[in-house]
Design a protein around this motif. Structure first.
Motif, PDB file in Angstrom:
ATOM      1  N   LEU A   1      40.961  40.367  37.870  1.00  0.00           N
ATOM      2  CA  LEU A   1      40.630  40.821  39.223  1.00  0.00           C
ATOM      3  C   LEU A   1      40.893  42.319  39.268  1.00  0.00           C
ATOM      4  N   ARG A   2      39.889  43.076  39.669  1.00  0.00           N
ATOM      5  CA  ARG A   2      40.059  44.526  39.769  1.00  0.00           C
ATOM      6  C   ARG A   2      39.490  44.977  41.102  1.00  0.00           C
ATOM      7  N   SER A   3      40.369  45.119  42.070  1.00  0.00           N
ATOM      8  CA  SER A   3      39.949  45.431  43.432  1.00  0.00           C
ATOM      9  C   SER A   3      39.948  46.922  43.724  1.00  0.00           C
ATOM     10  N   GLY A   4      40.604  47.716  42.880  1.00  0.00           N
ATOM     11  CA  GLY A   4      40.683  49.151  43.110  1.00  0.00           C
ATOM     12  C   GLY A   4      41.551  49.813  42.073  1.00  0.00           C
TER      13      GLY A   4
ATOM     14  N   CYS B   1      45.799  32.742  38.524  1.00  0.00           N
ATOM     15  CA  CYS B   1      45.234  33.675  39.488  1.00  0.00           C
ATOM     16  C   CYS B   1      44.553  32.923  40.635  1.00  0.00           C
ATOM     17  N   ASP B   2      43.757  31.929  40.290  1.00  0.00           N
ATOM     18  CA  ASP B   2      43.053  31.132  41.306  1.00  0.00           C
ATOM     19  C   ASP B   2      44.033  30.401  42.212  1.00  0.00           C
TER      20      ASP B   2
ATOM     21  N   GLU C   1      47.366  31.388  51.532  1.00  0.00           N
ATOM     22  CA  GLU C   1      47.567  32.524  52.432  1.00  0.00           C
ATOM     23  C   GLU C   1      49.007  33.032  52.323  1.00  0.00           C
ATOM     24  N   PRO C   2      49.223  34.331  52.459  1.00  0.00           N
ATOM     25  CA  PRO C   2      48.254  35.343  52.878  1.00  0.00           C
ATOM     26  C   PRO C   2      47.497  35.998  51.732  1.00  0.00           C
ATOM     27  N   PHE C   3      47.752  35.572  50.496  1.00  0.00           N
ATOM     28  CA  PHE C   3      47.081  36.180  49.352  1.00  0.00           C
ATOM     29  C   PHE C   3      45.562  36.004  49.452  1.00  0.00           C
ATOM     30  N   LYS C   4      45.142  34.891  50.031  1.00  0.00           N
ATOM     31  CA  LYS C   4      43.715  34.575  50.097  1.00  0.00           C
ATOM     32  C   LYS C   4      42.941  35.638  50.860  1.00  0.00           C
ATOM     33  N   HIS C   5      43.407  35.993  52.062  1.00  0.00           N
ATOM     34  CA  HIS C   5      42.643  36.961  52.846  1.00  0.00           C
ATOM     35  C   HIS C   5      43.011  38.410  52.515  1.00  0.00           C
TER      36      HIS C   5
END
Length: 429
Positions: free
Chosen positions: A169-172, A203-204, A210-214
């Motif tokens: 996962l690479r969000s930024g 990771c999944d 929540e709150p990791f999901k949102h």
């Protein structure tokens, strides 16, 4: 702890630091200072020793609120600019050593434990103080030492021979996100495809809660190929010892399920050159167990049927500083004296309940609150339920059931969710 999340978060963190804004670039380079310590001693006396200083490329941690930290932990680190005396960085932690001090062995044996912490790299000479706290939140050991950023004996790592890795996962950028490294333990070179699948499953599982999901877009997850010579991990009670990447083993403190490692420097050496703030270690075994230590690491087994709920539970410890909400004994826990309020956000002795989830408890709720039996509200109805922090009496939890209490819980309780969200906001805003 919730009025509006942002307002309460700010009020909470300013307890530990000043409200003045601080510019990262005024005091720090874009590098990481890794400090390796030894925590030594026994139940009667503890000391802290400096082991090694390491320079790593880049800084993956926060660049704001540097002189504050929202959780007390069982120890803290404060860095000051030597010239001005100003606090320029602060963090907290817990350690396996401090947990061991509550064991019977610590009454008659002296041991040393490795501990490693990541700090931003100072531009000028800085003074670092590390302090350990006892179960009564009183200082029991400390060390103050200077950091000369030009010291030629600061070991440079992570420039070459970086461990192979892959982002799940690479969000930024590391500046924008919380960077989590997932390490392989007990996987041989031929088993790395299995590790990558296990890392994706972990990771999944985390981002299914929540709150990791949102807030998923605030995280980067990297899987790291820390190769072991042997497949599997050590189980001392079976006289089965393996040669693995971080030398983990079951039977920590003679507890069958407690899986930990004391090879902390080896763990961080594997990660040198890769941006990371928090560490998840997956063990290649189907034996049940695990362990999570706040701001240190979590270790769990990847092939037991309870792998997914356990990795989430342990992440609650290592990332979020959440306490165990289960209990199995009427005797007081040596870790949680009744006369002090635990620092963890999800248990209370009622000594200072105003600082916990009192604002979420409906009016006229009895204390202790009768255990909820309605399956529709068993995880969500907030009260003051007796039993938590390993003892059935005198310590209270927020809900009848929660991910921090049982593996079967599909979610964190509202209090744990709020605490985790506050911490994510602290790191990323």
């Amino acid at each position: 702890m919730k009025k509006t999340i942002i307002t309460t978060l700010l009020a909470f963190i300013f307890i530990s630091g000043s409200a003045n804004a601080q510019n990262f670039d005024d005091y720090f380079m874009d590098q990481t200072l890794r400090i390796d310590y030894l925590f030594n001693g026994n139940a009667q006396q503890q000391t802290v020793s400096l082991d090694e200083l390491v320079s790593l490329p880049g800084w993956a941690g926060r660049r704001h609120s540097l002189d504050q930290f929202p959780l007390a932990g069982n120890g803290n680190i404060v860095m000051k600019d030597k010239a001005s005396g100003k606090v320029i960085y602060r963090t907290s932690f817990s350690s396996l050593f401090q947990e061991w001090l509550g064991e019977k062995e610590a009454q008659h044996v002296t041991r040393g434990f490795e501990n490693t912490f990541l700090l931003p790299y100072p531009k000028k000479t800085a003074v670092v103080t590390i302090q350990l706290m006892n179960a009564y939140h009183k200082p029991c050991a400390s060390l103050t030492h200077e950091i000369d950023p030009q010291d030629i004996l600061i070991h440079q790592r992570g420039i070459t021979r970086i461990t192979p890795h892959k982002y799940l996962l690479r969000s930024g950028t590391p500046e924008e996100c919380i960077d989590i490294a997932i390490m392989a333990e007990g996987y041989t070179a031929n088993e790395m495809p299995l590790f990558y699948q296990d890392a994706q499953d972990a990771c999944d599982a985390i981002f299914n809660h929540e709150p990791f999901k949102h807030m998923k877009n605030r995280f980067n997850i990297v899987a790291v190929e820390s190769v072991s010579q042997d497949s599997g991990v050590s189980i001392p009670r079976n006289k089965d010892w393996k040669n693995t990447a971080v030398n983990s083993h079951f039977d920590t403190f003679y507890s069958d399920r407690y899986l930990t490692t004391r090879s902390v420097k080896a763990m961080h050496n594997w990660l040198a050159g890769i941006p990371y703030e928090h560490i998840i270690i997956l063990a290649n075994t189907d034996t049940y167990g695990g362990g999570g230590i706040f701001n240190a690491y979590l270790l769990t087994t990847a092939h037991h049927q309870m792998f997914k709920p356990v990795v989430v539970h342990e992440f609650g410890h290592s990332f979020g500083g959440l306490a165990d909400e289960y209990a199995y004994d009427t005797a007081p826990s040596p870790l949680y004296p009744y006369s002090v309020e635990p620092w963890e956000p999800n248990i209370t002795t009622l000594v200072n309940f105003d600082s916990k989830w009192k604002d979420l408890v409906p009016e006229n709720t009895p204390i202790p609150t009768p255990v909820e039996t309605d399956s529709t509200t068993i995880y969500t109805k907030v009260g003051v339920y007796e039993g938590g922090g390993y003892t059935l009496k005198g310590i209270y939890r927020p809900a009848s059931e929660c991910r921090m209490k049982i593996n079967e819980a599909p979610r964190f309780c509202p209090v744990c969710e709020r605490a985790l969200e506050k911490l994510i906001l602290f790191y990323t805003e």
